[in-house]
Design a protein around this motif. Structure first.
Motif, mmCIF file in Angstrom:
data_model
loop_
_atom_site.group_PDB
_atom_site.id
_atom_site.type_symbol
_atom_site.label_atom_id
_atom_site.label_comp_id
_atom_site.label_asym_id
_atom_site.label_seq_id
_atom_site.Cartn_x
_atom_site.Cartn_y
_atom_site.Cartn_z
ATOM 1 N N GLY A 8 1.023 -1.196 0.196
ATOM 2 C CA GLY A 8 0.111 0.167 0.579
ATOM 3 C C GLY A 8 0.700 1.379 -0.214
ATOM 4 N N GLY A 9 2.259 1.246 -0.120
ATOM 5 C CA GLY A 9 2.824 1.982 -0.008
ATOM 6 C C GLY A 9 2.645 3.198 -1.341
ATOM 7 N N LEU A 18 -2.960 7.706 2.524
ATOM 8 C CA LEU A 18 -2.833 6.416 1.805
ATOM 9 C C LEU A 18 -3.733 5.404 3.102
ATOM 10 C CD1 LEU A 18 1.026 6.723 0.343
ATOM 11 C CD2 LEU A 18 -0.922 6.071 -0.583
ATOM 12 N N ARG A 19 -3.758 3.665 2.457
ATOM 13 C CA ARG A 19 -3.750 2.795 3.258
ATOM 14 C C ARG A 19 -2.889 2.046 2.953
ATOM 15 N NH1 ARG A 19 -9.025 -1.196 3.269
ATOM 16 N NH2 ARG A 19 -9.499 -2.035 5.341
ATOM 17 N N LEU A 20 -1.719 1.641 4.632
ATOM 18 C CA LEU A 20 -0.971 0.361 5.053
ATOM 19 C C LEU A 20 -1.936 -0.734 4.730
ATOM 20 C CD1 LEU A 20 1.794 2.516 5.994
ATOM 21 C CD2 LEU A 20 1.174 2.223 4.087
ATOM 22 N N SER A 21 -1.449 -1.777 4.182
ATOM 23 C CA SER A 21 -2.188 -3.124 5.345
ATOM 24 C C SER A 21 -0.527 -4.348 5.212
ATOM 25 C CB SER A 21 -3.041 -3.584 3.392
ATOM 26 O OG SER A 21 -3.813 -2.921 3.619
ATOM 27 N N VAL A 119 6.886 5.438 2.127
ATOM 28 C CA VAL A 119 6.235 6.067 1.393
ATOM 29 C C VAL A 119 6.914 7.535 1.342
ATOM 30 C CG1 VAL A 119 4.503 7.610 3.159
ATOM 31 C CG2 VAL A 119 4.197 4.634 3.030
ATOM 32 N N THR A 120 5.947 8.152 0.255
ATOM 33 C CA THR A 120 7.046 9.564 -0.352
ATOM 34 C C THR A 120 5.864 10.560 -0.206
ATOM 35 O OG1 THR A 120 8.889 7.963 -1.283
ATOM 36 C CG2 THR A 120 8.083 10.461 -1.576
ATOM 37 N N VAL A 121 6.055 11.454 0.067
ATOM 38 C CA VAL A 121 4.714 12.447 0.898
ATOM 39 C C VAL A 121 6.024 13.975 0.318
ATOM 40 C CG1 VAL A 121 3.353 13.618 1.520
ATOM 41 C CG2 VAL A 121 3.863 11.405 2.706
#
Length: 123
Positions: A8-9, A18-21, A119-121
């Motif tokens: 999810g990343g 975002l939603r990580l699983s 995860v990159t914002v």
């Protein structure tokens, strides 16, 4: 033992979500405290959130009100819903499982770890 696989990343703009699983193997998922940690470049791995066996949740101050941790003991899944993301949230996010009954923010207490998801914002 339990094996953990995150997904999810990705890349998201500031203010996005975002939603990580975290998919867990094994039949005893509901016996574990589940946690999420993150590690930014050049920094130590830090606690983000944890959820107890019964669903009580705990957050680090910087994500409280923006992130939500949850679990599905039937599907053997843990989740991290991340809203209002900012560049400071950029990191590799790790799912972890703790065999002890009391949730902790200390990574040494967690027995099993996933491989992490980036995860990159962007600003």
């Amino acid at each position: 033992q339990v094996q953990l696989v995150e997904s999810g990343g990705g890349l998201v703009q500031a203010g996005g979500s975002l939603r990580l699983s975290c998919a867990a193997s094994g039949r005893t998922f509901n016996r574990y405290v589940m946690g999420w940690f993150r590690q930014a470049p050049g920094k130590e791995r830090e606690f983000v959130a944890a959820i107890s066996r019964s669903g009580s949740t705990y957050y680090t101050v910087s994500v409280k009100g923006r992130f939500t941790i949850s679990r599905d003991n039937v599907k053997n899944m843990a989740y991290l819903q991340m809203n209002s993301l900012n560049p400071g949230d950029t990191a590799v996010y790790y799912c972890a499982a703790d065999e002890s009954p009391i949730p902790s923010d200390r990574r040494a207490y967690y027995d099993y770890w996933g491989q992490g998801t980036q995860v990159t914002v962007s600003s």
